[in-house]
Scaffold this active site. Structure first.
Site, PDB file in Angstrom:
ATOM      1  N   GLY A 188      31.296  37.400  37.420  1.00  0.00           N
ATOM      2  CA  GLY A 188      30.246  37.576  36.410  1.00  0.00           C
ATOM      3  C   GLY A 188      28.956  36.883  36.810  1.00  0.00           C
ATOM      4  CG  ASP A 312      43.904  40.312  44.407  1.00  0.00           C
ATOM      5  OD1 ASP A 312      43.807  39.365  45.211  1.00  0.00           O
ATOM      6  OD2 ASP A 312      42.925  40.927  43.946  1.00  0.00           O
ATOM      7  CG  HIS A 444      18.708  17.657  64.509  1.00  0.00           C
ATOM      8  ND1 HIS A 444      18.777  17.265  63.181  1.00  0.00           N
ATOM      9  CD2 HIS A 444      17.387  17.606  64.858  1.00  0.00           C
ATOM     10  CE1 HIS A 444      17.566  16.977  62.755  1.00  0.00           C
ATOM     11  NE2 HIS A 444      16.706  17.172  63.742  1.00  0.00           N
TER      12      HIS A 444
HETATM   13  P1  FAD Z   1      43.337  45.336  46.906  1.00  0.00           P
HETATM   14  O1  FAD Z   1      42.152  45.046  47.719  1.00  0.00           O
HETATM   15  O2  FAD Z   1      43.148  45.499  45.441  1.00  0.00           O
HETATM   16  O3  FAD Z   1      44.011  46.644  47.506  1.00  0.00           O
HETATM   17  C1  FAD Z   1      45.121  47.241  46.921  1.00  0.00           C
HETATM   18  C2  FAD Z   1      45.158  48.694  47.367  1.00  0.00           C
HETATM   19  O4  FAD Z   1      46.385  49.266  46.934  1.00  0.00           O
HETATM   20  C3  FAD Z   1      44.051  49.532  46.734  1.00  0.00           C
HETATM   21  O5  FAD Z   1      43.328  50.198  47.749  1.00  0.00           O
HETATM   22  C4  FAD Z   1      44.791  50.518  45.835  1.00  0.00           C
HETATM   23  O6  FAD Z   1      44.168  51.786  45.776  1.00  0.00           O
HETATM   24  C5  FAD Z   1      46.153  50.603  46.521  1.00  0.00           C
HETATM   25  N1  FAD Z   1      47.256  50.992  45.637  1.00  0.00           N
HETATM   26  C6  FAD Z   1      47.598  50.399  44.454  1.00  0.00           C
HETATM   27  N2  FAD Z   1      48.700  50.986  43.951  1.00  0.00           N
HETATM   28  C7  FAD Z   1      49.061  51.945  44.834  1.00  0.00           C
HETATM   29  C8  FAD Z   1      50.114  52.884  44.865  1.00  0.00           C
HETATM   30  N3  FAD Z   1      51.054  52.939  43.930  1.00  0.00           N
HETATM   31  N4  FAD Z   1      50.181  53.746  45.911  1.00  0.00           N
HETATM   32  C9  FAD Z   1      49.236  53.714  46.904  1.00  0.00           C
HETATM   33  N5  FAD Z   1      48.222  52.822  46.924  1.00  0.00           N
HETATM   34  C10 FAD Z   1      48.141  51.961  45.906  1.00  0.00           C
HETATM   35  N6  FAD Z   1      37.516  38.018  47.442  1.00  0.00           N
HETATM   36  C11 FAD Z   1      37.046  37.211  48.426  1.00  0.00           C
HETATM   37  O7  FAD Z   1      37.840  36.650  49.178  1.00  0.00           O
HETATM   38  N7  FAD Z   1      35.702  37.007  48.593  1.00  0.00           N
HETATM   39  C12 FAD Z   1      34.788  37.612  47.794  1.00  0.00           C
HETATM   40  O8  FAD Z   1      33.586  37.407  47.966  1.00  0.00           O
HETATM   41  C13 FAD Z   1      35.249  38.467  46.756  1.00  0.00           C
HETATM   42  N8  FAD Z   1      34.377  39.095  45.951  1.00  0.00           N
HETATM   43  C14 FAD Z   1      34.839  39.950  44.996  1.00  0.00           C
HETATM   44  C15 FAD Z   1      33.921  40.605  44.197  1.00  0.00           C
HETATM   45  C16 FAD Z   1      34.346  41.486  43.230  1.00  0.00           C
HETATM   46  C17 FAD Z   1      33.340  42.203  42.378  1.00  0.00           C
HETATM   47  C18 FAD Z   1      35.747  41.733  43.073  1.00  0.00           C
HETATM   48  C19 FAD Z   1      36.236  42.703  42.047  1.00  0.00           C
HETATM   49  C20 FAD Z   1      36.673  41.089  43.864  1.00  0.00           C
HETATM   50  C21 FAD Z   1      36.226  40.195  44.836  1.00  0.00           C
HETATM   51  N9  FAD Z   1      37.126  39.505  45.656  1.00  0.00           N
HETATM   52  C22 FAD Z   1      36.654  38.657  46.625  1.00  0.00           C
HETATM   53  C23 FAD Z   1      38.589  39.647  45.504  1.00  0.00           C
HETATM   54  C24 FAD Z   1      39.167  40.585  46.578  1.00  0.00           C
HETATM   55  O9  FAD Z   1      38.533  41.836  46.499  1.00  0.00           O
HETATM   56  C25 FAD Z   1      40.664  40.716  46.377  1.00  0.00           C
HETATM   57  O10 FAD Z   1      41.244  39.434  46.350  1.00  0.00           O
HETATM   58  C26 FAD Z   1      41.293  41.509  47.512  1.00  0.00           C
HETATM   59  O11 FAD Z   1      40.747  42.807  47.593  1.00  0.00           O
HETATM   60  C27 FAD Z   1      42.808  41.605  47.305  1.00  0.00           C
HETATM   61  O12 FAD Z   1      43.371  42.317  48.340  1.00  0.00           O
HETATM   62  P2  FAD Z   1      44.757  43.084  48.153  1.00  0.00           P
HETATM   63  O13 FAD Z   1      45.075  43.668  49.475  1.00  0.00           O
HETATM   64  O14 FAD Z   1      45.743  42.198  47.524  1.00  0.00           O
HETATM   65  O15 FAD Z   1      44.476  44.235  47.062  1.00  0.00           O
END
Ligand code: FAD
Length: 465
Positions: A188, A312, A444
């Site tokens: 936010g 996540d 530096h």
């Molecule tokens: P995700 O990136 O959420 O990927 C999960 C994938 O699984 C998605 O592509 C989805 O489509 C797919 N999926 C889900 N269910 C299924 C299914 N049943 N079948 C097939 N595919 C499926 N983190 C940082 O470290 N630094 C940052 O600066 C940062 N900034 C952020 C800013 C914003 C606005 C947001 C919203 C998040 C930010 N994050 C940041 C957090 C970061 O994006 C997440 O922690 C990260 O993407 C998590 O990775 P992941 O692989 O666990 O899941």
């Protein structure tokens, strides 16, 4: 129904899933990855990268607006600047496109088979994928759940119309006049600050007694000051209630029970993210949970043999680099390597203005673990590089055990300090003592010199303060 088998099935191609698949492919493991949207997940498509692109564009615009206002101390002046947000979003989409195409290419290069569609669990080792051309059954010896998270919706302010999540906010093609941001966490505040710099009148509504409640007050104070300087109103101990019937204002309830109206044409809800654990058959395999998250051990194993979970979906901190580190580790475990998960040195960064970074323990956490601590803090106001960058706000703080000087945590707040996070992480990962940081020759003039000075200060040997 088409059928395929593999050794490793990864569900979700976000930073956790795609890194896991690439490393598994590189290690010669027969790997399939299923993704329902574009590779790259939240991070590349609607999270880390798009938000940092918007923040950069807003910073540039704001700087130019300051120069055009004739108040620039460097003596630079300009005609009245304007921003075409549609073009900015197009530029951001170009970066996202390059990165997501790159991820697809890397997976292919590593020999990973990609299936596009939604995976539905049939049992712990079998999924059915609904693809555009029909159903595909995949049987795997081992499975990695990397399905990520989605924004939490407020039941009384559902997404749609003028109520947006971060995903819609990052695709806006015009700058809202009035933006109400519900939730004073990092997402936010990052986006609220960017829109304020682009010209929106921003109000942040936070139910807790302060913004960024998970960060200590010394670190958040410079951010508060800057929000104020940008004209962003921060209403703490305040709860969002509903939109007015005319839909032109958000009604909020203050701590004393009074109601206030926040005129706005957009409402950004950033009250947290929830793991994607429903609606795709995960309920069927009944994994143990930690609250809403999938429970894992230090090797990211779930309660079912051969089923891992990363990113996540496994809980806080919900950060891309944590997901990636877990993904890489799981691939190596599947390949038979001895690996485990150590979360001591996961950096946390807020790309607010100024930025905040923390690796390891805060002073309070360190006291709880070690008893007596040594603490050194060095302000950027005494750092030459910070002066030349016109960014003297903030400091670097080093926290160590008093008995053996082992560094337990390093924090910083200041412009550009996100780039110091790797050095902080390295120090903690390698078990540095205060003397190691103090004795490292820092170039530096750089902001990093503040870390060396902070370590020297903790040892009672500060040179420049
Ligand atoms: P995700 O990136 O959420 O990927 C999960 C994938 O699984 C998605 O592509 C989805 O489509 C797919 N999926 C889900 N269910 C299924 C299914 N049943 N079948 C097939 N595919 C499926 N983190 C940082 O470290 N630094 C940052 O600066 C940062 N900034 C952020 C800013 C914003 C606005 C947001 C919203 C998040 C930010 N994050 C940041 C957090 C970061 O994006 C997440 O922690 C990260 O993407 C998590 O990775 P992941 O692989 O666990 O899941």
């Amino acid at each position: 129904m088409k059928e395929m088998t593999c050794k490793l099935l990864v569900i979700g191609a976000g930073p956790g899933g795609y890194v896991c698949a690439i490393r598994a492919g590189q290690l010669g493991i027969d790997t399939v990855i299923v993704e329902k949207a574009r590779p790259g997940g939240t991070c590349l498509n609607v999270g880390c990268i798009p938000s940092k692109a918007l923040i950069h564009a807003a910073d540039e615009f704001h700087k130019i607006v300051g120069m055009a206002g004739g108040k620039d101390p460097l003596g630079i002046s300009l005609a009245k600047p304007a921003i075409d947000l549609k073009q900015t979003v197009g530029w951001k989409d170009g970066i996202v496109g390059r990165l997501t195409t790159g991820v697809a290419r890397l997976m292919k290069k590593a020999g990973v088979k990609s299936v596009h569609g939604t995976a539905l669990f049939r049992d712990g080792k079998t999924v059915v994928v609904e693809t555009e051309t029909g159903e595909q059954l995949i049987r795997a010896e081992q499975v990695v759940i990397a399905t990520g998270s989605t924004p939490v919706e407020l039941p009384f302010l559902p997404f749609g119309g003028l109520v947006m999540s971060s995903t819609e906010a990052l695709a806006l093609e015009t700058v809202p006049k009035g933006l109400a941001v519900i939730g004073g966490g990092y997402i936010g505040l990052e986006l609220g600050t960017a829109f304020a710099k682009l010209g929106s009148r921003v109000t942040v509504v936070e139910a807790a007694s302060r913004i960024l409640p998970n960060w200590d007050a010394d670190l958040t104070r410079p951010v508060m000051k800057r929000l104020d300087g940008l004209g962003i109103a921060v209403l703490t101990e305040t709860k969002a209630r509903r939109m007015t019937s005319e839909g032109d204002a958000l009604l909020v309830e203050r701590a004393d029970g009074s109601e206030e109206r926040i005129a706005c044409d957009k409402v950004l809800v950033t009250v947290g993210r929830k793991p994607l654990v429903e609606g795709w058959g995960l309920e069927e395999i009944d994994l143990d949970r930690d609250g809403p998250f999938i429970r894992i051990d230090e090797q990211c194993r779930t309660s079912m043999r051969g089923v891992f979970a990363i990113g996540d979906v496994t809980g806080e901190p919900m950060l891309a680099h944590r997901a990636m580190a877990q993904g890489e580790m799981v691939a190596e475990i599947v390949a038979g390597h001895r690996r485990s998960w150590d979360k001591r040195a996961i950096p946390a960064v807020c790309f607010t203005d100024p930025e905040i970074v923390s690796v390891g323990l805060s002073p309070d956490e360190a006291r709880a673990v070690a008893g007596e601590i040594k603490l050194g803090q060095f302000p950027f106001v005494a750092n030459g590089r910070a002066m030349t960058l016109q960014s003297e706000e903030g400091f670097v703080r080093v926290v160590a055990r008093a008995d053996n000087h082992l560094v337990l945590g390093i924090q910083a707040v200041g412009a550009g300090v996100s780039e110091l996070s790797a050095a902080f992480g390295l120090a903690i990962e390698m078990g540095a003592r205060l003397e190691d940081i103090a004795g490292t020759i820092h170039a530096h003039p750089t902001l990093g010199e503040a870390s060396q000075e902070a370590a020297l200060k903790a040892l009672g040997q500060a040179l420049h303060i």
